[in-house]
Design a protein around this motif. Sequence first.
Motif, PDB file in Angstrom:
ATOM      1  N   HIS A   1      35.739  19.586  -6.544  1.00  0.00           N
ATOM      2  CA  HIS A   1      34.924  20.374  -7.473  1.00  0.00           C
ATOM      3  C   HIS A   1      34.722  21.741  -6.841  1.00  0.00           C
ATOM      4  O   HIS A   1      35.014  21.946  -5.656  1.00  0.00           O
ATOM      5  N   GLU A   2      34.251  22.686  -7.620  1.00  0.00           N
ATOM      6  CA  GLU A   2      33.981  24.026  -7.099  1.00  0.00           C
ATOM      7  C   GLU A   2      32.800  23.980  -6.135  1.00  0.00           C
ATOM      8  O   GLU A   2      31.864  23.218  -6.342  1.00  0.00           O
ATOM      9  N   GLY A   3      32.854  24.782  -5.089  1.00  0.00           N
ATOM     10  CA  GLY A   3      31.714  24.902  -4.194  1.00  0.00           C
ATOM     11  C   GLY A   3      32.098  24.806  -2.731  1.00  0.00           C
ATOM     12  O   GLY A   3      33.269  24.724  -2.358  1.00  0.00           O
TER      13      GLY A   3
ATOM     14  N   VAL B   1      38.960  21.062  -1.767  1.00  0.00           N
ATOM     15  CA  VAL B   1      39.833  20.157  -1.010  1.00  0.00           C
ATOM     16  C   VAL B   1      39.347  18.737  -1.321  1.00  0.00           C
ATOM     17  O   VAL B   1      38.142  18.471  -1.270  1.00  0.00           O
ATOM     18  N   PRO B   2      40.258  17.802  -1.652  1.00  0.00           N
ATOM     19  CA  PRO B   2      39.809  16.429  -1.944  1.00  0.00           C
ATOM     20  C   PRO B   2      38.969  15.883  -0.780  1.00  0.00           C
ATOM     21  O   PRO B   2      39.370  15.966   0.380  1.00  0.00           O
ATOM     22  N   HIS B   3      37.787  15.342  -1.112  1.00  0.00           N
ATOM     23  CA  HIS B   3      36.868  14.862  -0.072  1.00  0.00           C
ATOM     24  C   HIS B   3      36.129  13.625  -0.558  1.00  0.00           C
ATOM     25  O   HIS B   3      36.010  13.367  -1.757  1.00  0.00           O
ATOM     26  N   TRP B   4      35.614  12.874   0.419  1.00  0.00           N
ATOM     27  CA  TRP B   4      34.878  11.638   0.155  1.00  0.00           C
ATOM     28  C   TRP B   4      33.913  11.400   1.298  1.00  0.00           C
ATOM     29  O   TRP B   4      34.241  11.661   2.460  1.00  0.00           O
ATOM     30  N   LEU B   5      32.705  10.914   0.976  1.00  0.00           N
ATOM     31  CA  LEU B   5      31.689  10.589   1.978  1.00  0.00           C
ATOM     32  C   LEU B   5      31.328   9.114   1.841  1.00  0.00           C
ATOM     33  O   LEU B   5      31.177   8.619   0.723  1.00  0.00           O
ATOM     34  N   GLY B   6      31.158   8.434   2.966  1.00  0.00           N
ATOM     35  CA  GLY B   6      30.734   7.042   2.933  1.00  0.00           C
ATOM     36  C   GLY B   6      30.197   6.624   4.284  1.00  0.00           C
ATOM     37  O   GLY B   6      30.362   7.318   5.290  1.00  0.00           O
ATOM     38  N   ALA B   7      29.527   5.488   4.308  1.00  0.00           N
ATOM     39  CA  ALA B   7      29.048   4.950   5.581  1.00  0.00           C
ATOM     40  C   ALA B   7      30.257   4.456   6.380  1.00  0.00           C
ATOM     41  O   ALA B   7      31.194   3.899   5.816  1.00  0.00           O
ATOM     42  N   ALA B   8      30.235   4.685   7.674  1.00  0.00           N
ATOM     43  CA  ALA B   8      31.357   4.283   8.526  1.00  0.00           C
ATOM     44  C   ALA B   8      31.323   2.798   8.842  1.00  0.00           C
ATOM     45  O   ALA B   8      32.326   2.223   9.249  1.00  0.00           O
ATOM     46  N   ASP B   9      30.173   2.165   8.664  1.00  0.00           N
ATOM     47  CA  ASP B   9      30.055   0.734   8.961  1.00  0.00           C
ATOM     48  C   ASP B   9      28.997   0.119   8.057  1.00  0.00           C
ATOM     49  O   ASP B   9      28.600   0.727   7.062  1.00  0.00           O
ATOM     50  N   ALA B  10      28.505  -1.058   8.396  1.00  0.00           N
ATOM     51  CA  ALA B  10      27.574  -1.791   7.533  1.00  0.00           C
ATOM     52  C   ALA B  10      26.163  -1.183   7.492  1.00  0.00           C
ATOM     53  O   ALA B  10      25.362  -1.552   6.641  1.00  0.00           O
ATOM     54  N   ALA B  11      25.859  -0.271   8.400  1.00  0.00           N
ATOM     55  CA  ALA B  11      24.533   0.369   8.420  1.00  0.00           C
ATOM     56  C   ALA B  11      24.514   1.563   7.461  1.00  0.00           C
ATOM     57  O   ALA B  11      25.511   2.273   7.331  1.00  0.00           O
TER      58      ALA B  11
ATOM     59  N   PHE C   1      24.720  22.519  -0.542  1.00  0.00           N
ATOM     60  CA  PHE C   1      25.848  22.744  -1.422  1.00  0.00           C
ATOM     61  C   PHE C   1      25.713  24.139  -1.994  1.00  0.00           C
ATOM     62  O   PHE C   1      24.692  24.490  -2.574  1.00  0.00           O
ATOM     63  N   GLY C   2      26.737  24.955  -1.778  1.00  0.00           N
ATOM     64  CA  GLY C   2      26.667  26.339  -2.227  1.00  0.00           C
ATOM     65  C   GLY C   2      27.831  26.725  -3.110  1.00  0.00           C
ATOM     66  O   GLY C   2      28.793  25.973  -3.271  1.00  0.00           O
ATOM     67  N   PRO C   3      27.746  27.923  -3.677  1.00  0.00           N
ATOM     68  CA  PRO C   3      28.818  28.423  -4.532  1.00  0.00           C
ATOM     69  C   PRO C   3      30.128  28.588  -3.768  1.00  0.00           C
ATOM     70  O   PRO C   3      30.137  28.699  -2.542  1.00  0.00           O
ATOM     71  N   GLN C   4      31.205  28.620  -4.540  1.00  0.00           N
ATOM     72  CA  GLN C   4      32.522  28.799  -3.952  1.00  0.00           C
ATOM     73  C   GLN C   4      32.553  30.066  -3.107  1.00  0.00           C
ATOM     74  O   GLN C   4      32.006  31.080  -3.500  1.00  0.00           O
ATOM     75  N   GLY C   5      33.159  29.974  -1.937  1.00  0.00           N
ATOM     76  CA  GLY C   5      33.338  31.136  -1.071  1.00  0.00           C
ATOM     77  C   GLY C   5      32.230  31.359  -0.061  1.00  0.00           C
ATOM     78  O   GLY C   5      32.396  32.145   0.854  1.00  0.00           O
ATOM     79  N   GLU C   6      31.082  30.698  -0.212  1.00  0.00           N
ATOM     80  CA  GLU C   6      30.011  30.860   0.769  1.00  0.00           C
ATOM     81  C   GLU C   6      30.350  30.061   2.015  1.00  0.00           C
ATOM     82  O   GLU C   6      30.870  28.972   1.936  1.00  0.00           O
ATOM     83  N   ARG C   7      30.047  30.628   3.151  1.00  0.00           N
ATOM     84  CA  ARG C   7      30.279  29.937   4.411  1.00  0.00           C
ATOM     85  C   ARG C   7      29.039  30.091   5.276  1.00  0.00           C
ATOM     86  O   ARG C   7      28.179  30.905   5.005  1.00  0.00           O
TER      87      ARG C   7
END
Length: 193
Positions: A126-128, A162-172, A180-186
Amino acid sequence: MRVDDDLDRVLIAVGPRLRAVRRARGVTLAELAAATGISESTLSRLESGRRRPNLELLLPLARAHGVPLDELVGAPPTGDPRVHLRPVRRHGMTFMALSRRPGGTQAFKMVIPGAPHDAVPEPKTHEGHEWLYVLNGRLRLVVGERDIVLAPGEVAEFDTRVPHWLGAADAAPVELLILFGPQGERVHLRTRT
């Protein structure tokens, strides 16, 4: 002072407050009318004080601006120092907005439940631009071809196109702060001289 005088004073101050909130968000009367279903002339009369505000008008305006009704009417603080977050659940994750400013950078606290070891990432775009800081737990972050695990205190930043995904690395579960900012902000770093 009579109760009626106090009420009149509060109601008179609503118009300028409505105008200030709308202008601070860069919204035109036409855009606000489209978002609320309230005519431009009624909105203009409210802002100029020529129309008395009521709940039927103020509730849609508070919703459209993303502010509590108390802010529009200038209600006195209750003295309660607690922050009353309203969590939202999406895609199995819990988000708590920490900022209310439409447009610009948004801040969230996010809680992701623990994941089974065979969780399959489904990257999205998505944009951002996103920055995140892991507070607790271990975060699995997939950005493009990279698949990394972040521990508490670690930070990441990426372009959300860029295709991205967030998740827990384990059972915890994992807790993190997200900006989260507009496109181009760093991130802007300042160093001491």
